[in-house]
Write an enzyme that holds these catalytic residues in place. Structure first.
Site, PDB file in Angstrom:
ATOM      1  N   GLU A  92      34.434  44.228  46.006  1.00 52.21           N
ATOM      2  CA  GLU A  92      35.356  45.004  45.163  1.00 52.21           C
ATOM      3  C   GLU A  92      34.579  46.160  44.541  1.00 52.21           C
ATOM      4  O   GLU A  92      33.631  45.935  43.778  1.00 52.21           O
ATOM      5  CB  GLU A  92      35.928  44.123  44.043  1.00 52.21           C
ATOM      6  N   ASP A 148      36.999  33.982  46.388  1.00 55.52           N
ATOM      7  CA  ASP A 148      36.507  34.992  45.457  1.00 55.52           C
ATOM      8  C   ASP A 148      35.173  34.509  44.909  1.00 55.52           C
ATOM      9  O   ASP A 148      35.084  33.399  44.389  1.00 55.52           O
ATOM     10  CB  ASP A 148      37.524  35.118  44.314  1.00 55.52           C
ATOM     11  N   ASP A 208      33.544  39.895  43.540  1.00 59.55           N
ATOM     12  CA  ASP A 208      34.061  40.537  42.336  1.00 59.55           C
ATOM     13  C   ASP A 208      33.071  41.594  41.824  1.00 59.55           C
ATOM     14  O   ASP A 208      31.863  41.345  41.743  1.00 59.55           O
ATOM     15  CB  ASP A 208      34.277  39.445  41.277  1.00 59.55           C
ATOM     16  N   HIS A 242      45.920  42.209  41.918  1.00 63.40           N
ATOM     17  CA  HIS A 242      46.364  41.581  40.665  1.00 63.40           C
ATOM     18  C   HIS A 242      45.974  42.384  39.417  1.00 63.40           C
ATOM     19  O   HIS A 242      46.231  41.938  38.311  1.00 63.40           O
ATOM     20  CB  HIS A 242      45.762  40.182  40.592  1.00 63.40           C
ATOM     21  N   ASP A 243      45.333  43.527  39.602  1.00 64.72           N
ATOM     22  CA  ASP A 243      44.894  44.323  38.454  1.00 64.72           C
ATOM     23  C   ASP A 243      45.690  45.605  38.243  1.00 64.72           C
ATOM     24  O   ASP A 243      45.513  46.268  37.219  1.00 64.72           O
ATOM     25  CB  ASP A 243      43.411  44.724  38.625  1.00 64.72           C
TER      26      ASP A 243
HETATM   27  C1  NOJ Z   1      37.917  42.291  38.815  1.00 65.33           C
HETATM   28  C2  NOJ Z   1      39.039  41.338  38.887  1.00 65.33           C
HETATM   29  O1  NOJ Z   1      39.876  41.702  39.937  1.00 65.33           O
HETATM   30  C3  NOJ Z   1      39.719  41.348  37.535  1.00 65.33           C
HETATM   31  O2  NOJ Z   1      40.915  40.622  37.543  1.00 65.33           O
HETATM   32  C4  NOJ Z   1      38.751  40.799  36.538  1.00 65.33           C
HETATM   33  O3  NOJ Z   1      39.297  40.886  35.235  1.00 65.33           O
HETATM   34  C5  NOJ Z   1      37.429  41.558  36.564  1.00 65.33           C
HETATM   35  N1  NOJ Z   1      36.967  41.777  37.894  1.00 65.33           N
HETATM   36  C6  NOJ Z   1      36.347  40.808  35.849  1.00 65.33           C
HETATM   37  O4  NOJ Z   1      35.954  39.695  36.627  1.00 65.33           O
END
Ligand code: NOJ
Ligand code: MG
Length: 525
Positions: free
Chosen positions: A261, A99, A201, A322-323
């Site tokens: 992402e 990442d 990210d 994970h979000d």
């Molecule tokens: C996306 C990530 O997947 C998330 O977990 C994170 O809080 C935010 N970006 C900020 O880096």
């Protein structure tokens, strides 16, 4: 024909390092733990791993707040552990993506400590500092993805700094070439060690409007509430230059890939297929997560994407991460099997979120046990649910740790653990393993031309064809029987989500049980 790049044929597997396998009894997963579990990943059949951040971090956002991009947080191990993990992956033929968090750093990063020291600091311009508005308030109306103003007042130097996420995650100023050089050096540090690429990210956040114009505000037709359209602080034209530069850095190395992402509508997403300097940047497509789980909505969204994306761009699909809530929690365990068949029969690179292959649901974490710092800030926004530790065996703490796990296990760990899944020939794990194996055996599944078929209510059906190979995928999104009318009389069943040998295709079409998906061979084109 030139040999296709590895990512055209790969299944990617996302690991949240805190939650995969603990090796030292501190209750938190680590790099040595991941290495111990590579045999499992090899038997599942995945081709590449993506690890969420393991860098040095104060953990305000569990590692997405990086204080040293070129070192491992002691919680996860050491650089030597990383090198050993990478070597072990490569020995098994697994690729390893890591990442990259280039949009922001931790407030504890030495760059930000310098930047905030004074207005004349060497790195002042490495972050985004602005004077207050005439009324003393924030410089404009931009809001953080995590709620509230995206501007944080800094009393010492009398200016605000911008943070798209937490105030502990100040955004870097990508307009400053020194910042870009510094990030490219970080990329080279890991590329030199041998990583096979990066998941980037929040890449659509990198460029901001140089005039810092206010974002428009509109009324959300669904909720009736006002919402901000992130017109000026995301998806700005300069972002494509920055991505191209990252491609050039990465393209100096053989066979590496970038995956961004990006949460944007399909018509914007497709612009993020970037090729430069011998490297490709591919956008994550999250619409299987974002769209309502309805056959028609999902089918239309895939069709739009397939018709707009560049023919030589590899799609990257996901059912979760994970979000967001896990797929089995969002749509239920029966439909999660249908979703697995969808994910693994779309052209491109499917991404399996760790534990989804066991049918894991979210952990039901009480307020008292909540861990995600976001939960403390915004009620209801905590992301602990999908981050539960993997459940491996019947041993204490499901074999995840010899200590006390950092977070509760999934609500259904009793079934969604590796030992139980291995015993059951019809388990979710058996389905994932069969789907991945089927995908390996069929180039049409991996890279075929995708065509949406007319199907009845509640059914998503499509054909995949490549060089004479033709397949039909029929997915029943409803829980009652459906028949898909098809001309394809001789259709042969290759796989049912039920993992049994149901009745063959009928004269009048393919009969699907409730919540059933089938892959059928249509023979030669
Ligand atoms: C996306 C990530 O997947 C998330 O977990 C994170 O809080 C935010 N970006 C900020 O880096
Ligand atoms: Mg540990």
């Amino acid at each position: 024909m030139a040999e296709a790049a590895w990512w055209c044929d790969a299944v990617l597997y996302q690991i949240y390092p805190r939650s995969f396998q603990d090796s030292d009894g501190d209750g938190v997963g680590d790099l040595v733990g991941i290495r111990e579990r590579l045999g499992y990943l090899e038997s599942l059949g995945v081709d590449a791993l993506w690890l969420s951040p393991f860098y040095r971090s104060p953990m305000a956002d569990f590692g997405y707040d990086v204080s040293d991009h070129c070192d491992i947080d002691p919680l996860f191990g050491s650089l030597a552990d990383f090198d050993a993990l990478l070597a072990a992956c490569h020995e098994r033929g697994l690729k390893l993506l890591i990442d990259l968090v280039p949009n922001h750093t931790s407030v504890a990063h030495p760059w930000f400590e310098d930047s905030r020291a004074s207005r004349s600091a060497e790195k002042r311009d490495w972050y985004i500092w602005r004077d207050p508005a005439p009324d003393g308030g924030p410089p404009n109306n931009w809001t953080s993805e995590f709620g509230g103003s995206a501007w944080q007042w800094d009393a010492r130097t009398g200016q605000y700094y911008y943070h798209a996420y937490l105030p502990e995650q100040p955004d870097l100023n990508w307009r400053n070439p020194a910042v870009r050089r510094a990030v490219f050096d970080i990329m080279r540090f890991w590329l030199d060690r041998g990583v096979d690429g990066f998941r980037i990210d929040v890449v659509w956040h990198l460029a901001k409007d140089p005039r810092f114009r206010d974002n428009p505000v509109e009324r959300d037709p669904a909720s009736g509430r006002e919402r901000q359209v992130r017109l000026y602080n995301t998806d700005r034209p300069d972002v494509f230059d920055y991505i191209a530069e990252m491609c050039e850095v990465t393209g100096a190395y053989e066979g590496r890939v970038l995956i961004g992402e990006i949460y944007l509508p399909v018509d914007r997403l497709v612009d993020y297929f970037v090729r430069k300097g011998g490297c490709e940047h591919l956008p994550f497509n999250f619409h299987l997560v974002l769209k309502p789980w309805k056959a028609q909505a999902i089918g239309t969204s895939i069709e739009e994407f397939e018709s707009r994306r560049p023919a030589d761009g590899t799609p990257v699909w996901a059912l979760g991460n994970h979000d967001v809530a896990r797929v089995a929690s969002r749509i239920g365990g029966d439909q999660a099997r249908v979703a697995a068949m969808l994910l693994l029969t779309l052209p491109g690179m499917p991404t399996v979120y760790y534990g989804d292959e066991l049918g894991m649901r979210d952990a039901e974490v009480s307020d008292a046990n909540s861990q995600d710092p976001l939960a403390q800030r915004i009620a209801g926004r905590g992301r602990d649910g999908p981050r539960a530790p993997m459940a491996w065996s019947r041993r204490a703490e499901w074999g995840f740790t010899e200590g006390r796990p950092w977070l509760d296990f999934a609500a259904n760990a009793e079934e969604a653990n590796l030992a139980a899944q291995r015993r059951d020939p019809c388990s979710m794990l058996a389905l994932y393993t069969a789907l991945i194996a089927l995908r390996k055996s069929s180039a049409a599944l991996r890279r075929g031309e995708w065509r949406l078929l007319q199907a009845g209510d509640g059914v998503l059906a499509y054909e995949l064809s490549l060089q004479g190979e033709r397949l039909l995928v029929a997915l029943n999104f409803s829980n009652s029987e459906r028949t898909l009318k098809t001309q394809a009389r001789q259709a042969d069943l290759l796989l049912s989500t039920c993992l049994d040998r149901p009745s063959p295709a009928q004269e009048d079409g393919v009969r699907l049980r409730g919540n059933e998906g089938r892959v059928l061979s249509l023979g030669a084109a």
